[in-house]
Design an enzyme around this catalytic site. Structure first.
Site, short mmCIF file in Angstrom:
data_model
loop_
_atom_site.label_atom_id
_atom_site.label_comp_id
_atom_site.label_asym_id
_atom_site.label_seq_id
_atom_site.Cartn_x
_atom_site.Cartn_y
_atom_site.Cartn_z
N HIS A 72 -7.04 -12.77 7.53
CA HIS A 72 -8.31 -13.60 7.84
C HIS A 72 -8.60 -14.70 6.77
O HIS A 72 -8.58 -14.29 5.60
CB HIS A 72 -9.77 -12.77 7.66
CG HIS A 72 -9.98 -11.93 8.90
ND1 HIS A 72 -10.96 -11.83 9.69
CD2 HIS A 72 -8.90 -11.15 9.46
CE1 HIS A 72 -10.92 -11.12 10.47
NE2 HIS A 72 -9.59 -10.56 10.80
N TYR A 200 -21.29 -12.31 9.28
CA TYR A 200 -22.31 -11.83 8.41
C TYR A 200 -23.85 -12.38 8.89
O TYR A 200 -23.71 -13.89 8.82
CB TYR A 200 -22.00 -12.05 7.17
CG TYR A 200 -21.14 -11.24 6.36
CD1 TYR A 200 -19.91 -11.79 6.36
CD2 TYR A 200 -21.68 -10.06 5.68
CE1 TYR A 200 -18.76 -10.74 5.86
CE2 TYR A 200 -20.58 -9.42 4.83
CZ TYR A 200 -19.10 -9.62 4.95
OH TYR A 200 -18.14 -8.87 4.31
N PRO A 292 -22.49 -2.30 0.30
CA PRO A 292 -21.10 -2.72 0.96
C PRO A 292 -21.06 -4.22 1.38
O PRO A 292 -20.02 -4.46 1.87
CB PRO A 292 -21.18 -1.75 2.05
CG PRO A 292 -22.64 -1.44 2.28
CD PRO A 292 -23.30 -1.35 0.97
N LYS A 296 -16.77 -4.99 -1.86
CA LYS A 296 -16.06 -4.72 -3.27
C LYS A 296 -15.97 -3.18 -3.43
O LYS A 296 -14.89 -3.02 -4.16
CB LYS A 296 -16.98 -5.26 -4.15
CG LYS A 296 -17.07 -6.61 -3.99
CD LYS A 296 -15.91 -7.56 -4.60
CE LYS A 296 -15.65 -8.97 -4.38
NZ LYS A 296 -14.57 -9.16 -3.26
N TYR A 384 -15.84 -13.44 -3.19
CA TYR A 384 -15.45 -12.67 -1.94
C TYR A 384 -13.99 -12.26 -1.84
O TYR A 384 -13.55 -11.09 -1.71
CB TYR A 384 -16.06 -13.37 -0.46
CG TYR A 384 -16.02 -12.52 0.58
CD1 TYR A 384 -16.95 -11.57 0.94
CD2 TYR A 384 -14.76 -12.73 1.40
CE1 TYR A 384 -16.89 -10.93 1.93
CE2 TYR A 384 -14.75 -12.03 2.64
CZ TYR A 384 -16.00 -11.09 2.83
OH TYR A 384 -15.87 -10.40 4.03
P1 FAD Z 1 -14.35 8.47 -2.44
O1 FAD Z 1 -13.66 7.72 -1.16
O2 FAD Z 1 -15.89 8.75 -2.41
O3 FAD Z 1 -13.41 9.67 -2.65
C1 FAD Z 1 -13.83 10.75 -3.51
C2 FAD Z 1 -12.95 11.88 -3.22
O4 FAD Z 1 -13.25 13.00 -4.24
C3 FAD Z 1 -13.34 12.40 -1.87
O5 FAD Z 1 -12.34 12.87 -1.00
C4 FAD Z 1 -14.22 13.88 -2.04
O6 FAD Z 1 -14.19 14.67 -1.30
C5 FAD Z 1 -13.41 14.16 -3.57
N1 FAD Z 1 -14.45 15.09 -4.32
C6 FAD Z 1 -15.86 14.97 -4.43
N2 FAD Z 1 -16.02 15.77 -5.41
C7 FAD Z 1 -15.21 16.74 -5.73
C8 FAD Z 1 -15.06 17.64 -6.44
N3 FAD Z 1 -16.28 18.44 -6.91
N4 FAD Z 1 -13.90 18.43 -6.43
C9 FAD Z 1 -12.75 17.95 -5.85
N5 FAD Z 1 -12.74 16.85 -5.01
C10 FAD Z 1 -13.96 16.16 -4.97
N6 FAD Z 1 -15.22 -1.18 -0.06
C11 FAD Z 1 -14.50 -2.22 0.18
O7 FAD Z 1 -14.02 -2.70 -1.03
N7 FAD Z 1 -14.46 -3.29 1.45
C12 FAD Z 1 -15.36 -2.63 2.19
O8 FAD Z 1 -15.10 -3.32 3.27
C13 FAD Z 1 -16.16 -1.65 2.11
N8 FAD Z 1 -16.93 -1.33 3.29
C14 FAD Z 1 -17.76 -0.03 3.08
C15 FAD Z 1 -18.48 0.09 4.08
C16 FAD Z 1 -19.40 1.67 4.29
C17 FAD Z 1 -20.21 1.77 5.28
C18 FAD Z 1 -19.31 2.34 3.10
C19 FAD Z 1 -19.98 3.68 2.97
C20 FAD Z 1 -18.50 1.77 1.89
C21 FAD Z 1 -17.65 0.87 2.02
N9 FAD Z 1 -16.84 0.36 0.93
C22 FAD Z 1 -16.08 -0.72 1.07
C23 FAD Z 1 -16.74 1.30 -0.45
C24 FAD Z 1 -15.58 1.94 -0.33
O9 FAD Z 1 -15.34 3.10 0.71
C25 FAD Z 1 -15.66 2.97 -1.58
O10 FAD Z 1 -15.97 2.20 -2.56
C26 FAD Z 1 -14.48 3.92 -1.71
O11 FAD Z 1 -14.33 4.91 -0.90
C27 FAD Z 1 -14.38 4.67 -3.05
O12 FAD Z 1 -13.13 5.38 -3.40
P2 FAD Z 1 -13.09 6.42 -4.18
O13 FAD Z 1 -11.69 7.24 -3.84
O14 FAD Z 1 -13.54 6.22 -5.63
O15 FAD Z 1 -14.15 7.73 -3.80
C1 DHB Z 2 -16.45 -4.05 6.45
C2 DHB Z 2 -17.29 -3.44 5.65
C3 DHB Z 2 -18.02 -4.41 4.86
O1 DHB Z 2 -19.14 -3.46 3.81
C4 DHB Z 2 -17.85 -5.69 4.76
O2 DHB Z 2 -18.48 -6.41 3.84
C5 DHB Z 2 -16.79 -6.29 5.48
C6 DHB Z 2 -16.16 -5.55 6.20
C7 DHB Z 2 -15.62 -3.41 7.52
O3 DHB Z 2 -15.98 -1.86 7.43
O4 DHB Z 2 -14.96 -3.80 8.30
#
Ligand code: FAD
Ligand code: DHB
Length: 389
Positions: A72, A200, A292, A296, A384
């Protein structure tokens, strides 16, 4: 079991760290409380910064993203029925890629199992011990049997609700938090995207975001109340509400269809400082959360893990702990930039229930300034697409 780095959590942070460490010859074990299928079923991030895509290449897992990810060059900001395009490519020279977090997780899981690096799924009750000594341990239960991993370091990659951050003595951590008075209702549906680029939307009825996963699959979010439940939002109500928030041209492009996934996420800003205690290092959502709106969270997780993998490599190559000692400050500098941008985007685009008439006028003036000012657009675009590592 003995390893060099025990990683808690097989989300994107834990899996990417494991891959980078393995490539550098550093032994690691991942402990995950859920099953692999469950981790893959969580629909979350979709927007990947160029720096994150480069890092996935460097880790040897970027090929499918390059093949199937959607490139994009711009996004749209939609308010008062007007559409303002932000030309990311022209303003920054960089693009972003739409590629689901689930796909990244899948690619990392596959690389890990091909390389034969151990992951213990469905490990219950993980507990961290002796984290202030040079021989920390992790205990857990699997199928009713207790296991123990003895290691040099622990990486807490277990997300916001994980056990790692909670193990650090309260007096050793500072918390900074803002909870927003609304949530996002997200829907995934087998329908073509509403527009070729992300939209957005700031609307008096609330924020909306039209994203996608492919040319045939939409991912759409709308601002909802914190006390809303998924059952309050049957598909017809969801599409009807989205239509009310879009400009007429975008609204007429909506193709409705039944949802494949529907969930509500609360919005929060959170930082825990420092991101280290003794031999425990936090990365990703375990240490910080952004709302979100700025896309980031996953990208920040990737930059944390990059810094941490470099620090571990330096330690094992040279014996120097300078990188490990500097990890928290280095990561937090970038984290706070992302916190600022994510807070700003959230403030700019959402309807805050407590806002006065004055607050709403200021919000609209800010959107009009953005529409009229190249430098305001450049500032948004620079943040962004992602600040350099
Ligand atoms: P997590 O994905 O939370 O993974 C943590 C893991 O640890 C999980 O699998 C969990 O089961 C495990 N765990 C937890 N506790 C324990 C335990 N006690 N023992 C063993 N395992 C455990 N980010 C972006 O950059 N771009 C986007 O477009 C974006 N859109 C988003 C949209 C939504 C609706 C949401 C909710 C989030 C979005 N994010 C986005 C954020 C992104 O999804 C998270 O920042 C990302 O998942 C973080 O990864 P992580 O591995 O740190 O944590
Ligand atoms: C998506 C999620 C976001 O939070 C964002 O800012 C842009 C895209 C997505 O899930 O595609």
């Amino acid at each position: 079991m003995r390893t060099q780095v025990a990683i808690i959590g097989a989300g994107p942070s834990g899996l990417l760290l494991g891959q980078l460490l393995h490539n550098q010859g550093i032994a690691n074990v991942i402990l995950e409380q859920r099953s692999g299928e469950y981790v893959l079923s969580r629909i979350r991030a979709g927007l990947i910064e160029a720096g994150t895509a480069d890092l996935l290449d460097r880790a040897g897992v970027g090929a499918r993203l390059r093949r199937e990810g959607l490139r994009h060059e711009g996004i749209e900001i939609n308010f008062d029925g007007k559409r303002q395009r932000i030309d990311l490519q022209k303003l920054t020279g960089k693009i972003i890629t739409v590629y689901g977090q689930t796909e990244i997780t899948h690619d990392l899981m596959e690389a890990r199992s091909t390389a034969g690096v151990p992951t213990i799924y469905e490990a219950a009750g993980a507990s961290l011990h002796d984290i202030a000594t040079d021989q920390p341990r992790v205990r857990y239960h699997k199928d009713g049997v207790e296991g123990e991993i003895v290691c040099d370091f622990i990486a807490g990659c277990d997300g916001f609700h994980g056990v790692s951050r909670q193990t650090i003595p309260e007096a050793a951590l500072r918390h900074y938090e803002r909870v927003y008075p609304f949530g996002w209702l997200g829907v995934l549906s087998e329908t073509p995207p509403i527009s070729p680029e992300l939209i957005y939307v700031s609307h008096q009825r609330g924020f909306a975001l039209c994203s996608m996963r492919s040319f045939t699959r939409s991912r759409v979010y709308i601002q909802c109340r914190l006390d809303d439940h998924v059952e309050d939002w049957p598909d017809e109500r969801f599409w009807g509400e989205l239509k009310l928030r879009l400009d007429p041209q975008s609204a007429s492009a909506i193709v409705t269809g039944s949802s494949i996934e529907k969930s509500i996420a609360p919005l929060r800003s959170f930082v825990a400082e420092p991101m280290r205690f003794g031999r425990l290092f936090l990365a990703g959502d375990a240490a910080h959360i952004v709302p979100p709106t700025g896309a980031k969270g996953l990208n920040l997780a990737a930059s944390d893990v990059y810094y941490l993998s470099q620090a571990f490599a330096e330690f094992y190559d040279t014996g120097s702990s300078a990188g490990l000692d500097g990890y928290s400050d280095r990561a937090l500098a970038r984290v706070w930039q992302a916190e600022r941008f994510s807070w700003w985007m959230t403030r700019l685009l959402h309807r805050f229930p407590e806002d006065s008439g004055f607050d709403r006028r200021i919000q609209r003036a800010e959107l009009e300034f953005l529409a009229s000012s190249q430098s305001a657009q450049a500032a948004l675009a620079e943040n962004y697409v992602g600040l350099p590592y």
